[in-house]
Design an enzyme around this catalytic site. Structure first.
Site, PDB file in Angstrom:
ATOM      1  N   GLY A 240       0.880  -1.670   0.119  1.00  0.00           N
ATOM      2  CA  GLY A 240      -0.556  -0.165   0.231  1.00  0.00           C
ATOM      3  C   GLY A 240       1.137   1.020   0.411  1.00  0.00           C
ATOM      4  N   SER A 241       0.563   2.403   0.431  1.00  0.00           N
ATOM      5  CA  SER A 241       0.216   3.699   0.148  1.00  0.00           C
ATOM      6  C   SER A 241       2.153   3.767   1.111  1.00  0.00           C
ATOM      7  CB  SER A 241       0.056   4.782   0.777  1.00  0.00           C
ATOM      8  OG  SER A 241      -0.285   4.680   1.528  1.00  0.00           O
ATOM      9  N   GLU A 260       5.664  -3.573   1.121  1.00  0.00           N
ATOM     10  CA  GLU A 260       5.776  -2.730  -0.197  1.00  0.00           C
ATOM     11  C   GLU A 260       4.515  -2.007  -0.591  1.00  0.00           C
ATOM     12  OE1 GLU A 260       5.180  -1.941  -4.021  1.00  0.00           O
ATOM     13  OE2 GLU A 260       4.176  -3.499  -4.112  1.00  0.00           O
ATOM     14  N   LEU A 261       5.437  -0.658  -0.289  1.00  0.00           N
ATOM     15  CA  LEU A 261       4.437   0.407  -0.366  1.00  0.00           C
ATOM     16  C   LEU A 261       4.852   1.253  -1.899  1.00  0.00           C
ATOM     17  CD1 LEU A 261       6.040   1.348   2.883  1.00  0.00           C
ATOM     18  CD2 LEU A 261       4.176   0.406   2.537  1.00  0.00           C
ATOM     19  N   CYS A 294       2.570   0.775  -8.386  1.00  0.00           N
ATOM     20  CA  CYS A 294       3.516   0.971  -7.990  1.00  0.00           C
ATOM     21  C   CYS A 294       4.523   1.789  -8.315  1.00  0.00           C
ATOM     22  CB  CYS A 294       3.640   1.206  -6.300  1.00  0.00           C
ATOM     23  SG  CYS A 294       4.266  -1.864  -6.504  1.00  0.00           S
ATOM     24  N   GLU A 388       3.859  10.464  -5.759  1.00  0.00           N
ATOM     25  CA  GLU A 388       2.976   9.011  -6.562  1.00  0.00           C
ATOM     26  C   GLU A 388       1.941   9.701  -6.884  1.00  0.00           C
ATOM     27  OE1 GLU A 388       2.863   4.679  -6.180  1.00  0.00           O
ATOM     28  OE2 GLU A 388       2.245   5.802  -4.286  1.00  0.00           O
TER      29      GLU A 388
END
Length: 492
Positions: A240-241, A260-261, A294, A388
């Site tokens: 996620g963020s 995992e950002l 991402c 982002e």
């Protein structure tokens, strides 16, 4: 339950998305609705977990851990292989669910289910290789006469928190690898894709996964926070963020984390690149899933001598993309996750234009559908460069010196993956060394991933690596056995 969920996706009414708690499907809880961003009507109804359900799920997971750990790796592998076959068999139905819930085009959803099948198959293969080591203890005098060995044991209870943008495949990675390792797993579904998540869990249960091995809870961040804080949870895998990842870490405390950002991925196009090829790849990978990835192509740095040529070819390629109904098999770009997301990117585009950038294409939206947008030569500190975007927008910037372009890439707080178009081996090696990213794709864009290859980032893009083999390491603990007075190495 799998057939019921799939059949609900073929009907005109809202899809079914029950929870799975303590070995039972449940519709108890606080009723919540998901509105499809393209249809603009309720597409799924689900029940958000109550505090009591969270507590019961955590307690059941703790009781079930040994049952799952006692299942032999060969048995776990066989179940995962069956799951791979079922994912392929139900590819179109689940892709339709993804399109309804998220506005993701059918062609992208079908591609995601192809990856789900691959991911389960890779997890099955890795399950068969879980083992340990005989350690060289006799290489030092104090170890002479002894034998020491290790094996990888299940961590116990795992928590998988999945995002909306690839709800099927990212769940396959987390839940598949956790089960491969011998854990029981608590799954917290994204509220934007509850039915899709339910379908994947039901698929695994249909494949033979024991009910003790998985529980599914729906809800928002409050449910996730309670699960993260539970003492019984040994390891958390979250995608996620960056901001939510930090909140997960705070709520988790002293637990093993795989985060995992976000990212604002860059692709570099050098002077010697095949511009037509690079532009075509960037057009296809900058707008798939409406840029909601991402590693989606967000920033493209092009050598100034090829800049105008690249922008012209990119514009022509993007203009061929079909935008519209995600249920149309020919659609390339569907809607974003909701209208607020599309509005945000539209606003950021206008801000960049006000700062002097040129909007080459797009910049407008229809509800949650953002028309594919190209912004040329934005300011280095423009929001679309620094933050982002996570939307159907690509920014193109010129560079004169590759070292300066790499420095510009590295100024980002993110560092997930990058792309590089060049034929010069020395440039490839230097970029691989100097770019502050977890992965570099040569003669491809940032938006390329193989599910059996390590994937993850640095800086605010997180830590840990997502691929079944690396995730199994994260989902297991090393246990050591020392046999004193017994040696396979000799006693003198």
């Amino acid at each position: 339950m799998l057939q019921e969920v799939l059949e609900s996706a073929r009907s005109d009414g809202p899809m079914a998305a029950p929870a799975f708690i303590e070995g039972q499907w449940s519709r108890d809880g606080t009723l919540t609705e998901r509105t499809g961003p393209h249809l603009r009507k309720v597409v799924t109804r689900f029940a958000s977990a109550t505090d009591d359900q969270v507590a019961r799920a955590v307690e059941y997971a703790a009781r079930s851990a040994k049952t799952v750990a006692d299942l032999a790796p060969a048995s776990r592998a066989t179940i995962l292989e069956r799951a791979a076959e079922l994912a392929a068999a139900h590819r179109d139905d689940i892709a339709r669910m993804i399109a309804l819930e998220l506005g993701k085009p059918l062609k992208d959803g079908r591609g995601e289910l192809d990856r789900v099948a691959d991911t389960f198959a890779v997890c099955a293969g890795e399950t068969r290789h879980i083992g340990g080591d005989v350690l060289p203890v006799a290489g030092w005098a104090r170890g002479t006469g002894n034998t020491a060995m290790t094996y990888r044991a299940p961590a116990g209870v795992a928590l998988a928190i999945t995002p909306f943008n690839a709800p099927a495949n990212l769940l396959a990675h987390k839940l598949g690898a956790s089960f491969a390792a011998g854990n029981t797993t608590l799954v917290k579904a994204p509220p934007q894709a509850p039915a899709t998540t339910t379908a994947i869990v039901a698929l695994l249960l249909e494949a033979g996964m024991p009910p003790e091995a998985v529980q599914l809870l729906h809800g928002g961040g409050d449910v996730g926070a309670k699960l993260c804080a539970a003492d019984e949870v040994a390891v958390i895998s979250f995608t996620g963020s960056a901001e939510t990842g930090a909140a997960v870490a705070r709520a988790a405390g002293a637990k093993r984390l795989v985060l995992e950002l976000g990212g604002n991925a860059a692709t570099l196009v050098c002077e010697d690149a095949d511009v037509a090829h690079a532009a075509k790849i960037c057009a296809r990978t900058g707008y798939s899933n409406s840029g909601q990835s991402c590693i989606s192509v967000q920033r493209i740095y092009v050598h100034r001598s090829r800049f105008d040529e690249f922008v012209d070819v990119l514009r022509a390629e993007v203009a061929t993309l079909k935008v519209g109904d995600p249920l149309d098999p020919a659609t390339d770009v569907g809607s974003m996750v909701d209208e607020d997301a599309a509005t945000r990117v539209e606003k950021w585009t206008a801000e960049a234009a006000a700062q002097g950038a040129r909007v080459v294409l797009g910049g407008t939206r229809d509800g949650a559908t953002l028309h594919p947008t190209i912004v040329a030569d934005p300011a280095a500190d423009a929001t679309i460069v620094v933050q982002e975007v996570f939307g159907a927008l690509v920014a193109v910037l010129p560079f004169d010196d590759l070292g300066e372009a790499i420095e510009a890439c590295n100024r980002s707080r993110f560092g997930l993956q990058a792309g590089l178009f060049t034929h010069d081996v020395r440039t490839i090696i230097n970029a691989w060394r100097d770019l502050q990213v977890g992965g570099l794709v040569v003669n491809g864009s940032s938006n390329y991933r193989l599910d059996h290859v390590p994937f993850g980032g640095v800086k605010d893009s997180g830590f840990g690596r997502e691929s079944p083999a690396h995730m199994i390491d994260d989902y297991t603990v090393v246990k050591t056995l020392i046999l004193r007075g017994m040696s396979v190495w000799g006693d003198r």
